[in-house]
Design a protein around this motif. Structure first.
Motif, PDB file in Angstrom:
ATOM      1  N   ILE A  91      -0.380 -44.351  27.571  1.00 42.66           N
ATOM      2  CA  ILE A  91       0.724 -44.943  28.350  1.00 42.66           C
ATOM      3  C   ILE A  91       0.735 -46.460  28.208  1.00 42.66           C
ATOM      4  CG2 ILE A  91       1.440 -45.465  30.743  1.00 42.66           C
ATOM      5  CD1 ILE A  91       2.509 -42.843  29.863  1.00 42.66           C
ATOM      6  N   ASN A  92      -0.422 -47.091  28.326  1.00 49.41           N
ATOM      7  CA  ASN A  92      -0.469 -48.551  28.223  1.00 49.41           C
ATOM      8  C   ASN A  92       0.055 -49.029  26.877  1.00 49.41           C
ATOM      9  OD1 ASN A  92      -1.461 -48.880  30.813  1.00 49.41           O
ATOM     10  ND2 ASN A  92      -3.591 -48.954  30.163  1.00 49.41           N
ATOM     11  N   LEU A  93      -0.298 -48.341  25.805  1.00 46.46           N
ATOM     12  CA  LEU A  93       0.196 -48.724  24.485  1.00 46.46           C
ATOM     13  C   LEU A  93       1.699 -48.451  24.346  1.00 46.46           C
ATOM     14  CD1 LEU A  93      -2.737 -47.512  22.197  1.00 46.46           C
ATOM     15  CD2 LEU A  93      -2.091 -49.877  22.713  1.00 46.46           C
ATOM     16  N   TRP A  94       2.155 -47.346  24.925  1.00 44.60           N
ATOM     17  CA  TRP A  94       3.588 -47.002  24.894  1.00 44.60           C
ATOM     18  C   TRP A  94       4.406 -48.067  25.622  1.00 44.60           C
ATOM     19  CZ3 TRP A  94       6.773 -44.053  22.251  1.00 44.60           C
ATOM     20  CH2 TRP A  94       7.997 -43.660  22.798  1.00 44.60           C
ATOM     21  N   VAL A  95       3.989 -48.408  26.825  1.00 48.31           N
ATOM     22  CA  VAL A  95       4.708 -49.410  27.622  1.00 48.31           C
ATOM     23  C   VAL A  95       4.694 -50.762  26.910  1.00 48.31           C
ATOM     24  CG1 VAL A  95       4.696 -50.692  29.812  1.00 48.31           C
ATOM     25  CG2 VAL A  95       4.357 -48.211  29.814  1.00 48.31           C
ATOM     26  N   ALA A  96       3.539 -51.152  26.398  1.00 53.30           N
ATOM     27  CA  ALA A  96       3.439 -52.439  25.699  1.00 53.30           C
ATOM     28  C   ALA A  96       4.372 -52.474  24.487  1.00 53.30           C
ATOM     29  CB  ALA A  96       1.995 -52.691  25.269  1.00 53.30           C
ATOM     30  N   THR A  97       4.435 -51.381  23.751  1.00 50.98           N
ATOM     31  CA  THR A  97       5.285 -51.339  22.554  1.00 50.98           C
ATOM     32  C   THR A  97       6.753 -51.388  22.934  1.00 50.98           C
ATOM     33  OG1 THR A  97       3.571 -50.023  21.458  1.00 50.98           O
ATOM     34  CG2 THR A  97       5.719 -50.116  20.386  1.00 50.98           C
ATOM     35  N   ILE A  98       7.144 -50.637  23.940  1.00 49.85           N
ATOM     36  CA  ILE A  98       8.535 -50.696  24.404  1.00 49.85           C
ATOM     37  C   ILE A  98       8.866 -52.116  24.842  1.00 49.85           C
ATOM     38  CG2 ILE A  98      10.123 -50.000  26.248  1.00 49.85           C
ATOM     39  CD1 ILE A  98       8.904 -47.185  26.025  1.00 49.85           C
ATOM     40  N   ASN A  99       7.998 -52.713  25.650  1.00 47.31           N
ATOM     41  CA  ASN A  99       8.275 -54.047  26.166  1.00 47.31           C
ATOM     42  C   ASN A  99       8.334 -55.110  25.073  1.00 47.31           C
ATOM     43  OD1 ASN A  99       8.568 -53.169  28.808  1.00 47.31           O
ATOM     44  ND2 ASN A  99       6.421 -53.524  29.312  1.00 47.31           N
ATOM     45  N   GLU A 100       7.614 -54.907  23.980  1.00 46.75           N
ATOM     46  CA  GLU A 100       7.690 -55.836  22.847  1.00 46.75           C
ATOM     47  C   GLU A 100       9.049 -55.771  22.157  1.00 46.75           C
ATOM     48  OE1 GLU A 100       4.593 -54.977  19.993  1.00 46.75           O
ATOM     49  OE2 GLU A 100       3.073 -55.065  21.574  1.00 46.75           O
ATOM     50  N   LEU A 101       9.630 -54.574  22.129  1.00 45.39           N
ATOM     51  CA  LEU A 101      10.807 -54.337  21.299  1.00 45.39           C
ATOM     52  C   LEU A 101      12.128 -54.255  22.056  1.00 45.39           C
ATOM     53  CD1 LEU A 101       9.252 -51.540  19.045  1.00 45.39           C
ATOM     54  CD2 LEU A 101       9.677 -53.926  18.389  1.00 45.39           C
ATOM     55  N   TYR A 102      12.111 -53.675  23.240  1.00 51.88           N
ATOM     56  CA  TYR A 102      13.361 -53.314  23.917  1.00 51.88           C
ATOM     57  C   TYR A 102      13.310 -53.638  25.404  1.00 51.88           C
ATOM     58  CZ  TYR A 102      13.790 -50.602  19.635  1.00 51.88           C
ATOM     59  OH  TYR A 102      13.827 -50.217  18.319  1.00 51.88           O
ATOM     60  N   GLU A 103      14.501 -53.702  25.990  1.00 52.03           N
ATOM     61  CA  GLU A 103      14.611 -53.737  27.447  1.00 52.03           C
ATOM     62  C   GLU A 103      15.979 -53.203  27.841  1.00 52.03           C
ATOM     63  OE1 GLU A 103      14.724 -57.635  29.403  1.00 52.03           O
ATOM     64  OE2 GLU A 103      15.187 -58.528  27.471  1.00 52.03           O
ATOM     65  N   GLY A 104      15.995 -52.533  28.985  1.00 52.88           N
ATOM     66  CA  GLY A 104      17.243 -51.967  29.475  1.00 52.88           C
ATOM     67  C   GLY A 104      17.004 -50.607  30.095  1.00 52.88           C
ATOM     68  N   PRO A 105      18.066 -49.967  30.531  1.00 50.67           N
ATOM     69  CA  PRO A 105      17.939 -48.683  31.238  1.00 50.67           C
ATOM     70  C   PRO A 105      17.292 -47.564  30.410  1.00 50.67           C
ATOM     71  CG  PRO A 105      20.164 -49.571  31.492  1.00 50.67           C
ATOM     72  CD  PRO A 105      19.437 -50.466  30.541  1.00 50.67           C
ATOM     73  N   ILE A 106      17.589 -47.486  29.120  1.00 55.40           N
ATOM     74  CA  ILE A 106      17.001 -46.413  28.308  1.00 55.40           C
ATOM     75  C   ILE A 106      15.524 -46.713  28.033  1.00 55.40           C
ATOM     76  CG2 ILE A 106      17.161 -45.077  26.164  1.00 55.40           C
ATOM     77  CD1 ILE A 106      19.520 -44.629  28.093  1.00 55.40           C
ATOM     78  N   ALA A 107      15.205 -47.970  27.814  1.00 59.34           N
ATOM     79  CA  ALA A 107      13.791 -48.349  27.645  1.00 59.34           C
ATOM     80  C   ALA A 107      13.011 -48.016  28.915  1.00 59.34           C
ATOM     81  CB  ALA A 107      13.677 -49.840  27.319  1.00 59.34           C
ATOM     82  N   ASP A 108      13.585 -48.312  30.062  1.00 54.88           N
ATOM     83  CA  ASP A 108      12.938 -47.970  31.335  1.00 54.88           C
ATOM     84  C   ASP A 108      12.781 -46.457  31.483  1.00 54.88           C
ATOM     85  OD1 ASP A 108      12.904 -50.688  31.934  1.00 54.88           O
ATOM     86  OD2 ASP A 108      14.645 -50.589  33.270  1.00 54.88           O
ATOM     87  N   LEU A 109      13.800 -45.717  31.066  1.00 50.63           N
ATOM     88  CA  LEU A 109      13.735 -44.251  31.115  1.00 50.63           C
ATOM     89  C   LEU A 109      12.614 -43.736  30.205  1.00 50.63           C
ATOM     90  CD1 LEU A 109      14.950 -41.519  32.029  1.00 50.63           C
ATOM     91  CD2 LEU A 109      16.531 -41.708  30.065  1.00 50.63           C
ATOM     92  N   ALA A 110      12.466 -44.337  29.044  1.00 53.52           N
ATOM     93  CA  ALA A 110      11.400 -43.918  28.117  1.00 53.52           C
ATOM     94  C   ALA A 110      10.028 -44.129  28.743  1.00 53.52           C
ATOM     95  CB  ALA A 110      11.519 -44.689  26.800  1.00 53.52           C
ATOM     96  N   ILE A 111       9.869 -45.180  29.521  1.00 53.59           N
ATOM     97  CA  ILE A 111       8.598 -45.431  30.206  1.00 53.59           C
ATOM     98  C   ILE A 111       8.378 -44.400  31.309  1.00 53.59           C
ATOM     99  CG2 ILE A 111       7.392 -47.049  31.732  1.00 53.59           C
ATOM    100  CD1 ILE A 111       8.673 -49.321  29.971  1.00 53.59           C
ATOM    101  N   ARG A 112       9.401 -44.149  32.113  1.00 55.01           N
ATOM    102  CA  ARG A 112       9.270 -43.160  33.202  1.00 55.01           C
ATOM    103  C   ARG A 112       8.990 -41.761  32.651  1.00 55.01           C
ATOM    104  NH1 ARG A 112      13.809 -45.704  34.987  1.00 55.01           N
ATOM    105  NH2 ARG A 112      15.121 -43.886  34.604  1.00 55.01           N
ATOM    106  N   ARG A 113       9.713 -41.382  31.617  1.00 56.73           N
ATOM    107  CA  ARG A 113       9.516 -40.047  31.034  1.00 56.73           C
ATOM    108  C   ARG A 113       8.110 -39.911  30.457  1.00 56.73           C
ATOM    109  NH1 ARG A 113      15.181 -38.248  29.500  1.00 56.73           N
ATOM    110  NH2 ARG A 113      15.879 -37.799  31.616  1.00 56.73           N
TER     111      ARG A 113
END
Length: 131
Positions: A91-113
């Motif tokens: 999870i920590n690596l997933w969140v860090a990678t998303i936060n490096e690349l993207y932001e917005g509602p779908i990125a947030d959804l990817a973290i929650r899922r």
């Protein structure tokens, strides 16, 4: 001034995310050996995982598979050694990678899922051990 990142909008975005994420996973001290031992065909695995996230985030039917049984089988192959800590690192690596690349509602959804999925998968792994 900080530039605003784009949100995940399509399969190509997910593919970038998945590829960068698994590059980190493969070199991580705890998860890397497990993934590198288990995955025999990385291009096929990355495509499969991209299908999963495309289906999850954009409600397509790209993904065919069962993540619960796949992870239960992995735990058996690893002598029932998969622990919540493994999912925490993931999870920590997933969140860090998303936060490096993207932001917005779908990125947030990817973290929650991903957080929900990690919890469910770990529960199902433990249940399958039968003790």
């Amino acid at each position: 001034m900080k530039t605003k990142k784009q949100d995940l909008t399509n399969r190509a975005d997910i593919q970038i995310l998945v590829n960068k994420f698994y590059k980190k996973i493969r070199s991580e001290n705890t998860l890397g050996p497990i993934f590198n031992r288990t995955i025999k065909n990385w291009p096929a695995h990355l495509d499969h995982i991209t299908n999963f996230w495309e289906s999850s985030l954009f409600l397509t039917k790209a993904y065919q598979g069962n993540p619960v049984t796949a992870h239960q089988k992995l735990d058996q192959q690893e002598n029932n050694s998969i622990e919540m800590n493994h999912f925490g690192i993931w999870i920590n690596l997933w969140v860090a990678t998303i936060n490096e690349l993207y932001e917005g509602p779908i990125a947030d959804l990817a973290i929650r899922r991903a957080r929900n999925m990690a919890s469910i998968l770990f529960i199902k792994i433990v249940e399958a051990r039968g003790h």
